[in-house]
Design a protein around this motif. Structure first.
Motif, PDB file in Angstrom:
ATOM      1  N   SER A  22       0.852  -1.188   0.000  1.00 42.87           N
ATOM      2  CA  SER A  22       0.000   0.000   0.000  1.00 42.87           C
ATOM      3  C   SER A  22       0.893   1.244   0.000  1.00 42.87           C
ATOM      4  O   SER A  22       2.117   1.141   0.064  1.00 42.87           O
ATOM      5  N   ALA A  73      -3.613  -1.783  -1.083  1.00 41.88           N
ATOM      6  CA  ALA A  73      -3.386  -2.442  -2.369  1.00 41.88           C
ATOM      7  C   ALA A  73      -4.703  -2.873  -2.998  1.00 41.88           C
ATOM      8  O   ALA A  73      -4.842  -2.923  -4.211  1.00 41.88           O
ATOM      9  N   SER A  74      -5.692  -3.135  -2.154  1.00 35.51           N
ATOM     10  CA  SER A  74      -6.967  -3.607  -2.681  1.00 35.51           C
ATOM     11  C   SER A  74      -7.959  -2.472  -2.922  1.00 35.51           C
ATOM     12  O   SER A  74      -9.149  -2.720  -3.081  1.00 35.51           O
ATOM     13  N   GLY A  75      -7.463  -1.227  -2.930  1.00 38.95           N
ATOM     14  CA  GLY A  75      -8.359  -0.115  -3.242  1.00 38.95           C
ATOM     15  C   GLY A  75      -8.994   0.521  -2.023  1.00 38.95           C
ATOM     16  O   GLY A  75      -9.797   1.438  -2.136  1.00 38.95           O
ATOM     17  N   THR A  76      -8.673   0.040  -0.833  1.00 40.64           N
ATOM     18  CA  THR A  76      -9.219   0.655   0.371  1.00 40.64           C
ATOM     19  C   THR A  76      -8.461   1.947   0.676  1.00 40.64           C
ATOM     20  O   THR A  76      -7.354   2.152   0.191  1.00 40.64           O
TER      21      THR A  76
END
Lengths: 731, 362
Positions: free
Chosen positions: B196, B212-215
């Motif tokens: 991230s 990394a997952s868009g959070t």
């Protein structure tokens, strides 16, 4: 950039610049009588409601009952108000009023006591209860509310016993006595006696409370007992007397009840303590003490009486009346509490009513070394410093005929810097205001415009006397503008008239930025005539007039306008007499003081420079208003008052020279300068010194006013007879 | 009508309206004069960013040049860039430089053996504000605005710009990946080990972690200035430079669209009501009431358009100590700072100085 005088029209501002609805509202709200408006509105609403819904209340037949109700309750409320104003409260008055009513009936009907004696006894009995209350509350230091509540419960049980005992006995007796009838149905000047009585008592009480020493002391005790005692008031005696008077008034109310209803009942006055308190609260009177007025108490009484009468007329139950009264009370109390708390804030918020003020966008190039006439230079940076670290904030300075230098000080002093190099620094005089502009009169008195005080004259021995601190009140002003607030510069014409300016009629010296952001013509030009001792307003509606000089021609006065960035010229003599025009307009800075130069020109101090962001803001009145309300003064946009300069004008107002302190350290703010010989002295309102630089001036003018020739001040005292060469008489 | 209601509310219940007030400087933020008391290592005109190298030297970008400063402050030219350099990142011998209105330039700098330059056109990055290499060598790029280039940052702020992006370049020869967009001037990057990235979002005065997952997670909010470059510390925390102060007057002007637009259109940017990296005292500059000199002096706490502020935060983003230059100082516009021997090194773009400050506020 500058326009010379010949091209400009009349310089008087427009009506929209002079008048603001918002500001008028603020001025009205600031009036003391505006405290009454919520009680007044509440009364008006009740009146309208009653007129629409229960019109019979105000019909002729009910009016007398209404008036008598008002008088009865009014007497109680008056007494209650006195105790509240003195910082206590007396709810027992309703009890003593009821007991006294029965007592009067017993005295007159059963014991055949003469009516007048009975009245006196009644009042004395009421007062006696007051003495009891006072003894407990003031003497034994019990809580007023609880004490008087207990006394009332006591009185009510006395009332029950008395009326049970007297009721059957009184029923058969009929009173046939002239004075009894007079008290009941008689009238003085066609006004029923009770109403007349309350009216007289109310006026007396109001005058006593507002105009007499004892009244103001009573209110002072109510407002803050601790400080009243510290101030040497006999608080206990004052408080005690309020209870005794309240009791006596309750006794009187008892007499009127007895006369009106002639029947004892254990229910006399039941619930009326609530009505009396409601009247106080509806009158907007704080139960905390020290506030309110008799008219407000009576206004509250009127509201309550009207409401209760309307309920009686419409045959509604007392419960409904009490419920409605309670709701109205809650609302009124809520609004009034907020209002009295924040009224000052509302006044403050509305007090600054900015107007739009626009100049052409073209500011000259100030960049150092740019070759522009306005390029910032360092000619003031190396000025010789006098009184360094001693003199604080000399707005103006002046040199006398012996070469002594004088300067003001923010602490209200005038400094004298004597000796060949001005090294002897001493306090010459204490003015009692903030000394700003200075000038010598023909008798060598130093005249000083003192902000917060007025026009002050200091004789050569250093004795200061006030010449003038007021002028005639102007007709159109809502607030009283007769007192001078921010007088700031002056000059004396050869005929002895002192011309001086007041920068703002609305703001004090420390609030100058409010006037600046407002951008309205709040200042005036005044003239003081030493022969009559009178001050007259010569011109109203000038934008922050802040520098006054008698022109070399002796026929006109030049007045600097700081916020409008112009120089006015007012002709007081000659063919143009009475006209006001622009001498110079659209200056790139904010002019402060202006003084003559011996070559026929003028020196002018720019207290600061115009700045594009501020100029833009000045055009946007709404933005200025919101900024002044949303942000603290320290965060407001300001013109650049850190970069000052001196400029030299020729006799026609053309700019000849500019002098700066690029470092902004030694003379960051210049507000005045004074030419003396080949020296120029420099003063600044937030500087810690008076500066001096050498200037090359060709002494070519002989107008007879300092520093020009013919003034008699260049040494030879014998020349003084020639002093009055130029100048016509002032209008 | 809403304005009227608001003023009535203001009248009856003053102080209830939620104001966008600026947080006070207290606790770890308590003002001091540490930056003013520091020793200037070097004076560099047009200084934009600097990074310390392991060998004790410092790389700086100024104007269109990349220079190496030795520990005594002597400069040695390294490379010439195709435009005005704005930011810098180093990983081993790889150096990335953001160039205004141009893109990102990748260089390989080896002591003694010269420089090789590898210019990449990263998407359409015209406003590179921050660069950072992560542990696996990927380059993170902050693009401040799609509408304005770096030099016009004040305009982007005044117009409440929300067009910034964060990109990631996994391989110099491939196209970059857009990690986040619609950011309010991202001006600092700190990639973490788990993939991230932590971004300072200047115009929202906050620091956010983009997963990394868009959070996304806010790690610092309501900062007293506009946050810029992030530099990791040895203790696992960061040094955060706040390049300009938040001020009430700027917030107020932004709430006055008519005035703001007239100002942007008609006035020279020097005269704008906007934060800056340096205050020169030129008469055209905007002045506020509290800035007036009294007896030739200005209060240190006077309202300001520029200041110097570096704050050190721990690994949980809690401020530990801060270094200041206040209204009466001139080492303003701190664009980066990092921990150094006995203190910190502060890069003041306002004064054009790299400053070694001894001590901390702790």
């Amino acid at each position: 950039m500058q326009t010379s005088s010949s091209a400009t029209a009349d310089a008087r501002p427009s009506l929209s610049a002079r008048f603001s609805l918002q500001r008028a509202l603020s001025d009205i709200l600031a009036k003391r009588w505006m405290e009454t408006w919520i009680p007044l509105v509440a009364f008006a609403l009740i009146l309208v409601w009653v007129t629409v819904n229960v019109p019979a209340t105000l019909a002729g037949t009910n009016l007398l009952a209404l008036a008598l109700d008002f008088a009865l309750l009014g007497l109680l409320v008056l007494g209650l108000y006195l105790t509240v104003a003195a910082g206590g409260i007396d709810v027992s008055i309703v009890g003593s009023y009821a007991v006294v009513a029965v007592l009067v009936l017993i005295m007159v009907k059963l014991w055949d006591v003469p009516v007048l004696v009975a009245v006196v006894v009644a009042i004395l009995v009421g007062a006696a209860v007051g003495v009891l209350n006072a003894a407990l509350i003031v003497g034994a230091k019990t809580r007023p509310f609880l004490t008087t509540l207990v006394v009332m419960v006591l009185l009510r049980s006395v009332l029950s016993l008395l009326s049970v005992w007297a009721g059957p006995r009184l029923a058969q007796v009929v009173i046939d006595d002239y004075s009894w009838t007079f008290l009941g149905v008689g009238g003085i000047l066609f006004i029923p006696v009770p109403v007349f009585t309350i009216a007289v008592l109310a006026i007396v009480a109001h005058v006593l409370l507002t105009r007499s020493r004892i009244g103001s002391r009573l209110v002072a005790v109510g407002a803050n007992e601790r400080s009243a005692i510290e101030a040497g008031l006999k608080a206990q005696r004052l408080k005690a007397s309020s209870y005794v008077i309240a009791g006596a008034l309750a006794g009187l109310a008892g007499v009127f009840y007895a006369v009106r209803f002639e029947a004892p009942s254990p229910n006399i006055g039941a619930g009326q303590e609530f009505s009396a308190l409601a009247a106080i609260v509806l009158g907007g009177i704080s139960l905390g003490g020290g506030r309110g007025s008799v008219p407000r108490a009576l206004l509250g009484t009127a509201s309550v009486t009207l409401l209760s009468s309307a309920f009686v007329v419409s045959n509604r139950t007392g419960f409904a009346y009490q419920a409605v009264l309670a709701v109205i009370l809650l609302i009124a109390v809520g609004i009034d509490a907020k209002w009295s708390k924040h009224r000052g804030r509302a006044v403050e918020k509305l007090a600054i009513a900015p107007a739009s003020l626009a100049w052409p966008d073209d500011l000259p190039d100030f960049t150092p070394g740019s070759g522009s006439r306005w390029a910032i230079n360092r000619r003031l940076t190396e000025a010789e410093a006098f009184g360094l670290g001693i003199v604080e904030g000399a707005e103006d300075c002046i040199v006398d005929r012996d070469g002594n230098l004088y300067g003001g000080d923010r602490r209200g002093w005038v400094w004298k810097l004597s000796g060949p190099d001005h090294s002897t620094v001493e306090v010459f005089a204490r003015t009692g205001g903030n000394p700003l502009g200075m000038a010598f009169d023909r008798d060598d008195n130093l005249l000083v415009c003192c902000a917060g005080r007025g026009l002050v004259s200091i004789d050569p021995a250093g004795e200061a006397t006030l010449l003038s601190d007021q002028t005639k009140r102007s007709l159109t002003s809502i607030r009283d503008d007769s007192r001078l607030r921010l007088v700031d510069d002056l000059d004396v014409t050869p005929d002895g008239i002192v011309w001086f300016s007041e920068a703002s009629k609305r703001f004090e010296l420390h609030e100058w930025m409010f006037d600046m952001i407002e951008g309205r013509p709040n200042g005036r030009l005044l003239a003081y005539d030493p022969r009559t001792g009178k001050t007259t307003t010569v011109l109203n509606d000038l934008y922050f007039p802040n520098g006054v000089v008698s022109a070399h021609d002796g026929m006109s006065i030049l007045v600097n306008s700081t916020t409008r960035c112009c120089i006015y010229r007012y002709w007081h003599a000659g063919p143009k007499k009475g006209t006001l025009e622009y001498f110079v307009d659209n200056l790139p800075g904010y002019p402060d003081n202006i003084n003559r130069s011996a070559d026929g020109g003028y020196w002018l101090a720019f207290v600061g420079l115009r700045n594009p962001a501020y100029d833009l803001a000045m055009q946007d009145a709404g933005m200025k208003r919101r900024m002044s309300q949303a942000l603290p003064t320290d965060d407001w946009l300001f013109p650049n008052l850190n970069q000052s300069c001196l400029i030299k004008l020729d006799s026609e107002g053309r700019i000849v020279d500019t002098l700066w302190d690029e470092t902004m350290r030694s003379h960051s703010l210049v507000t005045s300068m004074r030419e003396s010989g080949s020296q120029l002295y420099i003063a600044g309102l937030t500087n810690d010194r008076i500066g001096r630089i050498a200037v090359d001036v060709e002494a070519s003018c002989d107008c007879g006013q300092l520093p020009c020739r013919g003034s008699g001040r260049e040494g030879a005292a014998g020349d003084r007879a020639d002093a009055v060469v130029a100048g016509g008489s002032a209008s | 009508v809403s304005r009227l209601l608001r003023s009535i509310q203001d009248l009856l219940f003053p102080g209830r309206r939620e104001d966008e007030s600026i947080p006070p400087l207290d606790g770890a933020w308590t003002p001091n004069d540490l930056i003013e008391s520091g020793r200037a290592i070097a004076h560099v005109d047009g200084l934009a960013d600097a990074v310390a190298l392991d060998d004790g030297t410092t790389l700086v970008v100024h104007g269109s040049r990349l220079t190496r400063l030795d520990s005594a402050g002597a400069g040695q030219p390294v490379a010439e860039l195709p435009g005005t350099a704005t930011c810098l990142a180093v990983s081993g011998d790889r150096v990335a430089v953001g160039v205004e209105d141009h893109g990102v330039v990748l260089l390989t700098v080896r002591p003694g053996s010269g420089v090789s330059s590898h210019e990449i056109a990263v998407g359409d990055v015209r406003c590179p504000t921050a660069l950072a290499f992560d542990a696996v060598g990927r380059l993170w790029i902050a693009d401040g605005s799609a509408e304005h280039t770096n030099a016009r940052w004040q305009r982007d702020l005044l117009l409440d710009g929300r067009s910034g992006r964060v990109l990631r370049l996994d391989d110099p020869d491939s196209a970059p990946v857009t990690v986040a967009s619609s950011l309010a001037w991202p001006a600092g990057l700190a990639p973490t080990a788990d993939g991230s990235v932590v971004v300072s979002e200047a115009w929202r005065y906050r620091v956010v972690e983009l997963g990394a997952s868009g959070t996304s997670r806010e790690v610092m909010t309501d900062l007293p200035g506009y946050p810029g470059q992030l530099t990791p510390t040895a203790a696992g925390g960061h040094c955060l430079a706040l390049f300009a102060p938040r001020t009430k007057i700027v917030d107020f002007v932004m709430s006055e669209p008519q005035y703001r637009d007239a100002m942007i259109e008609r006035l020279d940017p020097v005269a704008w009501v906007a934060p800056t990296l340096r205050t020169t005292g030129h008469p055209r500059e905007q002045v506020q009431g509290g800035q007036l000199l009294v007896f030739g002096q200005v209060k240190p706490w006077a309202p300001c358009r520029s200041f110097g502020l570096l704050v050190e935060v721990d690994s949980g983003w809690t401020p530990l100590s801060s270094w200041h230059s206040r209204s009466d100082g001139n080492r303003h516009g701190v664009v980066r700072g990092w921990a150094a021997e006995n203190g910190v090194v502060v890069v003041s773009a306002g004064a054009g100085e790299v400053i070694h400050v001894e001590g901390s506020s702790r």
